[in-house]
Design a protein around this motif. Structure first.
Motif, PDB file in Angstrom:
ATOM      1  N   GLU A 109       0.747  -1.073   0.152  1.00 12.23           N
ATOM      2  CA  GLU A 109      -0.002  -0.089  -0.060  1.00 12.23           C
ATOM      3  C   GLU A 109       0.735   1.384  -0.155  1.00 12.23           C
ATOM      4  O   GLU A 109       0.483   2.137  -0.881  1.00 12.23           O
ATOM      5  CB  GLU A 109      -1.117  -0.018   1.272  1.00 12.23           C
ATOM      6  N   THR A 110       1.961   1.268   0.787  1.00 13.23           N
ATOM      7  CA  THR A 110       2.805   2.354   0.844  1.00 13.23           C
ATOM      8  C   THR A 110       3.505   2.574  -0.678  1.00 13.23           C
ATOM      9  O   THR A 110       3.498   3.718  -1.061  1.00 13.23           O
ATOM     10  CB  THR A 110       3.928   1.999   1.969  1.00 13.23           C
ATOM     11  N   ILE A 111       3.900   1.650  -1.094  1.00 10.07           N
ATOM     12  CA  ILE A 111       4.539   1.640  -2.323  1.00 10.07           C
ATOM     13  C   ILE A 111       3.788   2.084  -3.631  1.00 10.07           C
ATOM     14  O   ILE A 111       4.141   2.832  -4.323  1.00 10.07           O
ATOM     15  CB  ILE A 111       5.605   0.305  -2.738  1.00 10.07           C
ATOM     16  N   GLY A 112       2.582   1.349  -3.454  1.00 11.88           N
ATOM     17  CA  GLY A 112       1.580   1.363  -4.752  1.00 11.88           C
ATOM     18  C   GLY A 112       0.558   2.704  -4.710  1.00 11.88           C
ATOM     19  O   GLY A 112       0.322   3.222  -5.760  1.00 11.88           O
ATOM     20  N   LEU A 129       8.776   3.807  -2.762  1.00 14.09           N
ATOM     21  CA  LEU A 129       9.857   3.130  -2.253  1.00 14.09           C
ATOM     22  C   LEU A 129      10.859   4.017  -1.270  1.00 14.09           C
ATOM     23  O   LEU A 129      11.078   3.312  -0.478  1.00 14.09           O
ATOM     24  CB  LEU A 129      10.696   2.412  -3.455  1.00 14.09           C
ATOM     25  N   ASP A 130      11.077   5.134  -1.769  1.00 18.51           N
ATOM     26  CA  ASP A 130      12.009   5.951  -0.974  1.00 18.51           C
ATOM     27  C   ASP A 130      11.356   6.221   0.424  1.00 18.51           C
ATOM     28  O   ASP A 130      11.756   6.251   1.248  1.00 18.51           O
ATOM     29  CB  ASP A 130      12.457   6.958  -1.735  1.00 18.51           C
ATOM     30  N   ALA A 131      10.000   6.519   0.048  1.00 19.33           N
ATOM     31  CA  ALA A 131       9.149   6.649   1.485  1.00 19.33           C
ATOM     32  C   ALA A 131       9.125   5.718   2.303  1.00 19.33           C
ATOM     33  O   ALA A 131       9.275   5.891   3.565  1.00 19.33           O
ATOM     34  CB  ALA A 131       7.809   7.369   0.909  1.00 19.33           C
ATOM     35  N   PHE A 132       8.953   4.447   1.701  1.00 20.17           N
ATOM     36  CA  PHE A 132       9.020   3.383   2.555  1.00 20.17           C
ATOM     37  C   PHE A 132      10.170   3.060   3.392  1.00 20.17           C
ATOM     38  O   PHE A 132      10.411   2.701   4.530  1.00 20.17           O
ATOM     39  CB  PHE A 132       8.744   1.976   1.832  1.00 20.17           C
ATOM     40  N   LYS A 133      11.291   3.423   2.632  1.00 26.55           N
ATOM     41  CA  LYS A 133      12.738   3.405   3.484  1.00 26.55           C
ATOM     42  C   LYS A 133      12.580   4.485   4.658  1.00 26.55           C
ATOM     43  O   LYS A 133      13.075   3.797   5.707  1.00 26.55           O
ATOM     44  CB  LYS A 133      13.685   3.672   2.372  1.00 26.55           C
ATOM     45  N   TYR A 152       3.354  -1.108   8.686  1.00 24.83           N
ATOM     46  CA  TYR A 152       4.397  -2.185   9.122  1.00 24.83           C
ATOM     47  C   TYR A 152       5.397  -1.553  10.231  1.00 24.83           C
ATOM     48  O   TYR A 152       5.604  -2.153  11.357  1.00 24.83           O
ATOM     49  CB  TYR A 152       5.141  -2.637   7.815  1.00 24.83           C
ATOM     50  N   ALA A 153       5.914  -0.314   9.945  1.00 24.27           N
ATOM     51  CA  ALA A 153       6.891   0.251  10.852  1.00 24.27           C
ATOM     52  C   ALA A 153       6.216   0.470  12.245  1.00 24.27           C
ATOM     53  O   ALA A 153       6.994   0.412  13.235  1.00 24.27           O
ATOM     54  CB  ALA A 153       7.434   1.589  10.265  1.00 24.27           C
TER      55      ALA A 153
END
Length: 315
Positions: free
Chosen positions: A57-60, A173-177, A290-291
């Motif tokens: 969800e975060t990446i998409g 993806l950068d935001a998920f990192k 998740y985090a």
């Protein structure tokens, strides 16, 4: 015939109302067509567990519709049984993400029976194969590094499925990192306040995080024997019980999703001995980031250790 001013105004008002109505209907039709096109363009993703669903969800973002098959800590993933509805969801999916290593083994026959040329399947066990423990511990979601490796593959898969929004997926993806930064911060805080601990667990659900904390993880044999609701030997149980009674460890981690007499006895023994006990889960609650899930459990461990330390000082 001469029309009155009132009659002319009435006809003008009716005409204006009709024009407004036509314009409104036109806008509604265009909106609906746009919404339909957007819905049709959405990528359909299925995650075996909500830990991976949250990451997708975060990446998409808005471009992906995500279904998490296991999305509650009340469900024991090892005892889960799939149904025909899940098979239909997998058949229609563009992207499927699962853990692998047998943790969600029920997914494999479903994937084989719902083969699709367009569907992309990502296994965390393959994405982070170089980070998997030597004992093949399947609880990979407790390794932020494996989650990030899996997230990178998810972003690449989404770019392939939807090149038009590739830039969005890379940015997300950068935001998920970035969301993982608080996890590492909580880990460092815990290490700073409670370093070099000796810990154990009822099952090896938290082993990757224990390794990240640098803690000694003891009594692996009974942990793995208890996994999947298998019955450990009487000797293993006796050794483990004695270790708890003698406070040979500083912390006991137990799986909240496993409910049996042995687990309840182990937790009760640890509490009676004054050992901090903390419950974790293999599945975050549906909708939980998740985090945030990881930080919440690390904070719970920190609080339990703080309390035990304070109690010990009071004598």
């Amino acid at each position: 015939m001469v029309l009155s001013h009132r009659s002319c105004r009435s006809r003008s008002a009716v005409h204006a109302g009709q024009v407004f109505l036509r314009r409104t209907l036109t806008l509604l039709v265009l909106f609906c067509l746009g919404a339909t096109a957007q819905a049709q363009a959405a990528i359909h993703a299925v995650a075996a567990e909500s830990s991976y669903g949250s990451m997708i969800e975060t990446i998409g973002g808005d471009h992906v519709e995500v279904v998490s098959l296991l999305d509650s800590p009340d469900v024991n993933p090892h005892a889960f049984r799939a149904d025909p509805q899940i098979a239909r969801q997998l058949q229609d999916a563009d992207l499927v993400v699962l853990n692998g290593l047998g943790f969600d083994g029920w997914m494999e026959p479903l994937l084989e029976s719902t083969q699709s040329d367009k569907r992309q399947v990502i296994r965390a066990s393959e994405a982070g194969s170089h980070l998997v423990m030597a004992d093949q511990n399947p609880h990979l979601f407790y390794s932020p590094r494996i989650m990030l490796a899996t997230a990178s593959r998810v972003a690449s898969a989404l770019e392939t499925l939807d090149p038009q929004h590739a830039a969005d997926y890379r940015a997300n993806l950068d935001a998920f990192k970035q969301t993982l930064a608080p996890v590492y911060s909580a880990v460092q805080d815990l290490i700073a306040d409670h370093p070099n601990l000796s810990v154990t667990a009822t099952v090896p659900v938290y082993s990757y995080m224990i390794a990240l904390l640098g803690y000694a993880n003891r009594y692996h044999d009974i942990q793995f024997a208890s996994m999947d609701n298998h019955q450990p030997s009487a000797r293993q149980v006796a050794t483990f019980t004695k270790a708890l009674e003698q406070r040979s460890v500083d912390l006991l981690i137990y799986n909240q999703q496993v409910h049996n007499r042995l687990t309840e006895s182990q937790v009760a023994t640890a509490k009676q001995a004054g050992i901090p006990t903390v419950g974790v889960s293999a599945i975050p609650l549906h909708g939980e980031d998740y985090a945030a899930w990881q930080v919440r459990q690390l904070d719970a461990i920190h609080a339990a250790l703080d309390k035990a330390e304070a109690d010990a000082k009071r004598g």
